[in-house]
Design a protein around this motif. Sequence first.
Motif, PDB file in Angstrom:
ATOM      1  N   VAL A   1       2.219   1.629  -3.613  1.00  8.11           N
ATOM      2  CA  VAL A   1       0.980   2.055  -4.525  1.00  8.11           C
ATOM      3  C   VAL A   1       0.859   3.796  -4.278  1.00  8.11           C
ATOM      4  O   VAL A   1       0.647   4.280  -5.257  1.00  8.11           O
TER       5      VAL A   1
ATOM      6  N   LYS B   1      -5.099  -1.888 -11.548  1.00  2.16           N
ATOM      7  CA  LYS B   1      -4.445  -0.936 -11.546  1.00  2.16           C
ATOM      8  C   LYS B   1      -2.825  -1.487 -10.990  1.00  2.16           C
ATOM      9  O   LYS B   1      -1.864  -0.873 -11.502  1.00  2.16           O
ATOM     10  N   VAL B   2      -2.725  -2.609 -10.344  1.00  2.00           N
ATOM     11  CA  VAL B   2      -1.644  -3.111  -9.930  1.00  2.00           C
ATOM     12  C   VAL B   2      -1.399  -4.370 -10.140  1.00  2.00           C
ATOM     13  O   VAL B   2      -2.375  -5.282 -10.173  1.00  2.00           O
TER      14      VAL B   2
ATOM     15  N   VAL C   1      -3.572  -6.556  -2.183  1.00  5.12           N
ATOM     16  CA  VAL C   1      -3.519  -5.225  -2.580  1.00  5.12           C
ATOM     17  C   VAL C   1      -3.844  -5.186  -4.018  1.00  5.12           C
ATOM     18  O   VAL C   1      -4.797  -4.315  -4.652  1.00  5.12           O
ATOM     19  N   ALA C   2      -3.021  -5.839  -4.937  1.00  5.64           N
ATOM     20  CA  ALA C   2      -3.348  -5.884  -6.440  1.00  5.64           C
ATOM     21  C   ALA C   2      -4.592  -6.319  -6.838  1.00  5.64           C
ATOM     22  O   ALA C   2      -5.292  -5.751  -7.917  1.00  5.64           O
TER      23      ALA C   2
ATOM     24  N   ASP D   1       3.115   0.578  -9.817  1.00  6.32           N
ATOM     25  CA  ASP D   1       1.748  -0.352 -10.332  1.00  6.32           C
ATOM     26  C   ASP D   1       2.405  -1.765 -10.826  1.00  6.32           C
ATOM     27  O   ASP D   1       1.580  -2.555 -11.081  1.00  6.32           O
TER      28      ASP D   1
ATOM     29  N   ASN E   1       0.775  -1.252  -0.089  1.00  5.59           N
ATOM     30  CA  ASN E   1       0.044   0.048   0.057  1.00  5.59           C
ATOM     31  C   ASN E   1       0.633   1.235   0.068  1.00  5.59           C
ATOM     32  O   ASN E   1       0.512   2.375  -0.764  1.00  5.59           O
TER      33      ASN E   1
ATOM     34  N   SER F   1      -7.223  -3.563  -6.540  1.00  2.00           N
ATOM     35  CA  SER F   1      -7.003  -2.526  -7.402  1.00  2.00           C
ATOM     36  C   SER F   1      -7.767  -2.239  -8.580  1.00  2.00           C
ATOM     37  O   SER F   1      -7.592  -1.354  -9.466  1.00  2.00           O
ATOM     38  N   SER F   2      -8.758  -3.141  -8.899  1.00  4.35           N
ATOM     39  CA  SER F   2      -9.391  -3.082 -10.168  1.00  4.35           C
ATOM     40  C   SER F   2      -8.399  -3.223 -11.352  1.00  4.35           C
ATOM     41  O   SER F   2      -8.609  -2.175 -12.188  1.00  4.35           O
TER      42      SER F   2
END
Length: 365
Positions: A235, A263-264, A256-257, A240, A232, A260-261
């Motif tokens: 990010v 993004k990551v 987390v990825a 990314d 986090n 992220s929809s």
Amino acid sequence: MRPVRGKRILAILAAGGLTLAAAACGDAPDETPSGSSSSAATAAAYKACMVTDTGGIDDKSFNASAWAGMQAAKTQAPNVDPSYVASTAEADYEPNLRGFVTKKCNFILSVGGLMGDATKKVSDENKSSQFAIVDSGSTGANVYPMQFATQQAAFLAGYLAAGYSKTGTVATFGGLKIPPVTIFMDGFADGVAHYNQVKGKSVKVLGWDKAKQAGSFAEDFASPAKGKALANTFVGQGADVILPVAGGTGLGAAEVAQGSSGKVSIIWVDQDGCKSAAQYCSVFLTTVVKNITDAVEKAVVTGAGGQPLSPTPGYLGTLENNGVELAPYNQFDSKIDAGLKSEVDALKADVISGKVKVESANAPK
């Protein structure tokens, strides 16, 4: 990789790997997993015995990969009788190794460079026993070392990450600052630097400064929460693409990825993440693979066939012999530009030929 020097560490280098049904087995040398052959009692059996590091048999990486190699050896040589004992603390290493000497195992495998000192001590005291160790150059005429030039495959991953990044910022972090971890980080940083040089770009790497050998570490290989916190932070700084070299801790970065929809994305390590942690396959750009399974399988089959295991030079996994490699792009295959894929393939050929040299102070010597 090289034997760990300096402070003693109660941890295991673990990163992506195999999920095995045998995971719930063994706390002492006299325990044998349910998948093992009942032929252990026969004179013809080749007793292949493995001591895990503290990550345990179901670490989805290091230990699981080695155990898969032990089991695979049995399919090639039916006389192989595999068993393991799990270490829960550093203090377990020596007694676990000694327990297998007492059981007269034909082949005793230590999993991980953190076991280098214990392996050297016990092997020196038991010259008639055959030992082997993963990720260590532990010396001795009766110790077969299996090491990996992981920086080569990580170099390709760094180039890929830099080319795939939309923000111009990528990141990496480790579980602990030890050579089997930082060798990945060295190669990754150099791969990004090579991309910048070739393309005239300025993609940034967060979490590791190769020149200073300084960066971000969770100090833990089994805490997804710590991995999530580090990810986090990265990010928030614009990263990314993230390479966690931290075993179960790295799963926090994958989480987390996943949230992220798209993004990551994550680059996993050791074993193809889409096989070892399939729930996160959608975020794994690729994996820096270390083919521990194949190396262990070959060593055990060789020993079971009555052939000697030479400690010099032992085994070194490289891009050339597929001991290290990038995993398939899996769900990202259609998302990565075809030109970038071709560049990574060409770069692999250049590393193998020696045209491009990938160096790390943490590499096997």
